[in-house]
Design a protein around this motif. Structure first.
Motif, PDB file in Angstrom:
ATOM      1  N   THR A 148       0.831  -1.205   0.000  1.00  0.00           N
ATOM      2  CA  THR A 148       0.000   0.000   0.000  1.00  0.00           C
ATOM      3  C   THR A 148       0.862   1.251   0.000  1.00  0.00           C
ATOM      4  O   THR A 148       0.516   2.252  -0.649  1.00  0.00           O
ATOM      5  N   HIS A 149       1.993   1.228   0.695  1.00  0.00           N
ATOM      6  CA  HIS A 149       2.933   2.349   0.633  1.00  0.00           C
ATOM      7  C   HIS A 149       3.469   2.507  -0.791  1.00  0.00           C
ATOM      8  O   HIS A 149       3.549   3.619  -1.328  1.00  0.00           O
ATOM      9  N   GLN A 150       3.854   1.389  -1.404  1.00  0.00           N
ATOM     10  CA  GLN A 150       4.366   1.439  -2.771  1.00  0.00           C
ATOM     11  C   GLN A 150       3.333   2.064  -3.718  1.00  0.00           C
ATOM     12  O   GLN A 150       3.676   2.915  -4.557  1.00  0.00           O
ATOM     13  N   ARG A 151       2.099   1.650  -3.582  1.00  0.00           N
ATOM     14  CA  ARG A 151       1.075   2.102  -4.524  1.00  0.00           C
ATOM     15  C   ARG A 151       0.638   3.540  -4.259  1.00  0.00           C
ATOM     16  O   ARG A 151       0.214   4.231  -5.184  1.00  0.00           O
ATOM     17  N   THR A 152       0.728   3.984  -3.025  1.00  0.00           N
ATOM     18  CA  THR A 152       0.457   5.400  -2.738  1.00  0.00           C
ATOM     19  C   THR A 152       1.428   6.273  -3.519  1.00  0.00           C
ATOM     20  O   THR A 152       1.026   7.238  -4.189  1.00  0.00           O
ATOM     21  N   TYR A 153       2.708   5.915  -3.452  1.00  0.00           N
ATOM     22  CA  TYR A 153       3.702   6.679  -4.204  1.00  0.00           C
ATOM     23  C   TYR A 153       3.469   6.548  -5.704  1.00  0.00           C
ATOM     24  O   TYR A 153       3.563   7.549  -6.435  1.00  0.00           O
ATOM     25  N   ALA A 154       3.162   5.356  -6.168  1.00  0.00           N
ATOM     26  CA  ALA A 154       2.968   5.150  -7.611  1.00  0.00           C
ATOM     27  C   ALA A 154       1.794   5.972  -8.133  1.00  0.00           C
ATOM     28  O   ALA A 154       1.880   6.584  -9.216  1.00  0.00           O
ATOM     29  N   LEU A 155       0.689   5.998  -7.402  1.00  0.00           N
ATOM     30  CA  LEU A 155      -0.466   6.796  -7.822  1.00  0.00           C
ATOM     31  C   LEU A 155      -0.125   8.279  -7.829  1.00  0.00           C
ATOM     32  O   LEU A 155      -0.452   9.007  -8.773  1.00  0.00           O
ATOM     33  N   PHE A 156       0.548   8.724  -6.769  1.00  0.00           N
ATOM     34  CA  PHE A 156       0.940  10.132  -6.710  1.00  0.00           C
ATOM     35  C   PHE A 156       1.862  10.498  -7.872  1.00  0.00           C
ATOM     36  O   PHE A 156       1.654  11.511  -8.546  1.00  0.00           O
ATOM     37  N   ARG A 157       2.892   9.692  -8.102  1.00  0.00           N
ATOM     38  CA  ARG A 157       3.869  10.012  -9.144  1.00  0.00           C
ATOM     39  C   ARG A 157       3.206  10.075 -10.520  1.00  0.00           C
ATOM     40  O   ARG A 157       3.508  10.981 -11.320  1.00  0.00           O
ATOM     41  N   ALA A 158       2.309   9.136 -10.786  1.00  0.00           N
ATOM     42  CA  ALA A 158       1.619   9.131 -12.075  1.00  0.00           C
ATOM     43  C   ALA A 158       0.821  10.414 -12.266  1.00  0.00           C
ATOM     44  O   ALA A 158       0.816  11.011 -13.359  1.00  0.00           O
ATOM     45  N   VAL A 159       0.136  10.851 -11.220  1.00  0.00           N
ATOM     46  CA  VAL A 159      -0.639  12.093 -11.295  1.00  0.00           C
ATOM     47  C   VAL A 159       0.275  13.299 -11.461  1.00  0.00           C
ATOM     48  O   VAL A 159       0.029  14.180 -12.301  1.00  0.00           O
ATOM     49  N   ALA A 160       1.334  13.361 -10.662  1.00  0.00           N
ATOM     50  CA  ALA A 160       2.239  14.516 -10.712  1.00  0.00           C
ATOM     51  C   ALA A 160       2.852  14.682 -12.094  1.00  0.00           C
ATOM     52  O   ALA A 160       2.972  15.810 -12.609  1.00  0.00           O
ATOM     53  N   LEU A 161       3.222  13.575 -12.721  1.00  0.00           N
ATOM     54  CA  LEU A 161       3.819  13.651 -14.051  1.00  0.00           C
ATOM     55  C   LEU A 161       2.779  13.970 -15.118  1.00  0.00           C
ATOM     56  O   LEU A 161       3.021  14.798 -16.009  1.00  0.00           O
ATOM     57  N   ALA A 162       1.609  13.331 -15.032  1.00  0.00           N
ATOM     58  CA  ALA A 162       0.573  13.550 -16.045  1.00  0.00           C
ATOM     59  C   ALA A 162       0.042  14.971 -16.021  1.00  0.00           C
ATOM     60  O   ALA A 162      -0.275  15.562 -17.063  1.00  0.00           O
ATOM     61  N   GLU A 163      -0.054  15.558 -14.825  1.00  0.00           N
ATOM     62  CA  GLU A 163      -0.621  16.899 -14.678  1.00  0.00           C
ATOM     63  C   GLU A 163       0.437  17.997 -14.628  1.00  0.00           C
ATOM     64  O   GLU A 163       0.095  19.170 -14.459  1.00  0.00           O
ATOM     65  N   HIS A 164       1.702  17.618 -14.751  1.00  0.00           N
ATOM     66  CA  HIS A 164       2.814  18.588 -14.728  1.00  0.00           C
ATOM     67  C   HIS A 164       2.758  19.446 -13.461  1.00  0.00           C
ATOM     68  O   HIS A 164       2.918  20.677 -13.511  1.00  0.00           O
ATOM     69  N   LEU A 165       2.540  18.799 -12.321  1.00  0.00           N
ATOM     70  CA  LEU A 165       2.456  19.521 -11.057  1.00  0.00           C
ATOM     71  C   LEU A 165       3.824  20.062 -10.663  1.00  0.00           C
ATOM     72  O   LEU A 165       4.852  19.403 -10.865  1.00  0.00           O
ATOM     73  N   GLN A 166       3.842  21.243 -10.088  1.00  0.00           N
ATOM     74  CA  GLN A 166       5.074  21.843  -9.593  1.00  0.00           C
ATOM     75  C   GLN A 166       5.034  21.802  -8.068  1.00  0.00           C
ATOM     76  O   GLN A 166       4.310  22.577  -7.429  1.00  0.00           O
ATOM     77  N   LEU A 167       5.809  20.901  -7.507  1.00  0.00           N
ATOM     78  CA  LEU A 167       5.795  20.700  -6.061  1.00  0.00           C
ATOM     79  C   LEU A 167       6.979  19.826  -5.671  1.00  0.00           C
ATOM     80  O   LEU A 167       7.722  19.342  -6.513  1.00  0.00           O
ATOM     81  N   TRP A 168       7.149  19.658  -4.369  1.00  0.00           N
ATOM     82  CA  TRP A 168       8.134  18.728  -3.834  1.00  0.00           C
ATOM     83  C   TRP A 168       7.413  17.563  -3.170  1.00  0.00           C
ATOM     84  O   TRP A 168       6.496  17.772  -2.375  1.00  0.00           O
ATOM     85  N   ALA A 169       7.839  16.361  -3.474  1.00  0.00           N
ATOM     86  CA  ALA A 169       7.426  15.195  -2.708  1.00  0.00           C
ATOM     87  C   ALA A 169       8.420  15.028  -1.566  1.00  0.00           C
ATOM     88  O   ALA A 169       9.642  15.107  -1.769  1.00  0.00           O
ATOM     89  N   VAL A 170       7.893  14.817  -0.359  1.00  0.00           N
ATOM     90  CA  VAL A 170       8.720  14.653   0.837  1.00  0.00           C
ATOM     91  C   VAL A 170       8.428  13.248   1.361  1.00  0.00           C
ATOM     92  O   VAL A 170       7.374  12.994   1.937  1.00  0.00           O
ATOM     93  N   LEU A 171       9.358  12.337   1.119  1.00  0.00           N
ATOM     94  CA  LEU A 171       9.129  10.906   1.292  1.00  0.00           C
ATOM     95  C   LEU A 171       9.777  10.445   2.596  1.00  0.00           C
ATOM     96  O   LEU A 171      11.003  10.507   2.746  1.00  0.00           O
ATOM     97  N   ASN A 172       8.947   9.986   3.515  1.00  0.00           N
ATOM     98  CA  ASN A 172       9.485   9.712   4.845  1.00  0.00           C
ATOM     99  C   ASN A 172       9.939   8.277   5.047  1.00  0.00           C
ATOM    100  O   ASN A 172       9.422   7.341   4.446  1.00  0.00           O
ATOM    101  N   GLN A 173      10.931   8.150   5.906  1.00  0.00           N
ATOM    102  CA  GLN A 173      11.393   6.849   6.364  1.00  0.00           C
ATOM    103  C   GLN A 173      10.324   6.220   7.245  1.00  0.00           C
ATOM    104  O   GLN A 173       9.681   6.880   8.055  1.00  0.00           O
TER     105      GLN A 173
END
Length: 250
Positions: A148-173
């Motif tokens: 579920t952690h893997q897929r949260t990132y995968a869904l986010f990344r797909a959206v960020a790239l498709a929509e050309h979002l300008q932001l920082w992802a802050v990925l926690n340990q």
């Protein structure tokens, strides 16, 4: 873009969050795969909350599978989901997050209980992000043994790239992070650790499950990671640290 003038990955040592200057106000989104993932980075989020920044929390799944059968008389997935959402609501109230900024997305799962990587879930993440226009998006690192952690990132990344979002992802340990680059650190002291532990224990189903299966509470499980990170980094006098990898989009 927030970190742009401060940090170039692989060229600098980790940034200390408490030594940085940020423009105000910032808008933050936390994409929490499960109820309680917000709490795992509570010290960092508290820093931004105390600055007056706007924080939105989206809990992607119900986390029903994380409740032991019969705990608090919860036997069905619906009962377990309601219990975990009640716990998250209580912890957000303790934190001081306005409840109108807490959303339970309840993304439809696959046959193994993980959010599907399909067009419908992609659209729901897209709509959530576009409505809030965040500067920073927090979530567990994608290089994690939890699907579920893997897929949260995968869904986010797909959206960020498709929509050309300008932001920082802050990925926690996280306890199940396989490997990551440490770009940003939030050191914190014993008083903050005591506050964070109280918040973590509001997830009572997870606290009891950890006591039963691991012999220590949910608070100890999370704070032991923070304690080890601080010792490994030797990042000042504070005994605890939350660690993040930064990824720029746009």
């Amino acid at each position: 873009m927030v970190f742009s003038s401060l940090y170039t990955p692989a060229k600098n040592s980790p940034l200390n969050l408490r030594q940085l200057f940020f423009p105000s106000p910032l808008t933050l989104v936390v994409l929490a795969p499960h109820p309680d993932d917000f709490d795992a980075i509570a010290a960092t989020l508290r820093f931004f909350h105390q600055r007056g920044d706007i924080i939105h929390l989206a809990v992607l799944t119900t986390g029903a599978s994380g409740v032991e059968d019969g705990y608090a008389n919860a036997h069905t997935d619906a009962d377990k989901a309601a219990l975990r959402e009640q716990e998250q609501t209580a912890s957000c109230a303790f934190f001081g997050l306005p409840l109108e900024r807490l959303s339970f997305l309840r993304l439809p799962p696959d046959e193994k209980g993980n959010p599907r990587l399909d067009a419908d879930n992609h659209e729901r993440i897209r709509d959530y992000l576009l409505a809030r226009k965040p500067d920073l998006v927090f979530m567990p690192h994608g290089n994690d043994s939890n699907v579920t952690h893997q897929r949260t990132y995968a869904l986010f990344r797909a959206v960020a790239l498709a929509e050309h979002l300008q932001l920082w992802a802050v990925l926690n340990q996280d306890a199940k992070t396989v490997a990551m680059q440490t770009d940003l650190v939030t050191p914190f002291d014993e008083a903050t650790a005591t506050w964070k532990a109280e918040m973590l224990r509001l997830h009572q189903s997870q606290h009891q499950r950890n006591l039963n299966s691991r012999g220590h509470g949910f608070d100890d499980r999370v704070l032991s990671i923070n304690r080890k990170s601080a010792a490994d980094l030797n990042f000042g006098d504070d005994e605890y640290a939350e660690c993040f990898e930064l990824e720029r989009f746009g």
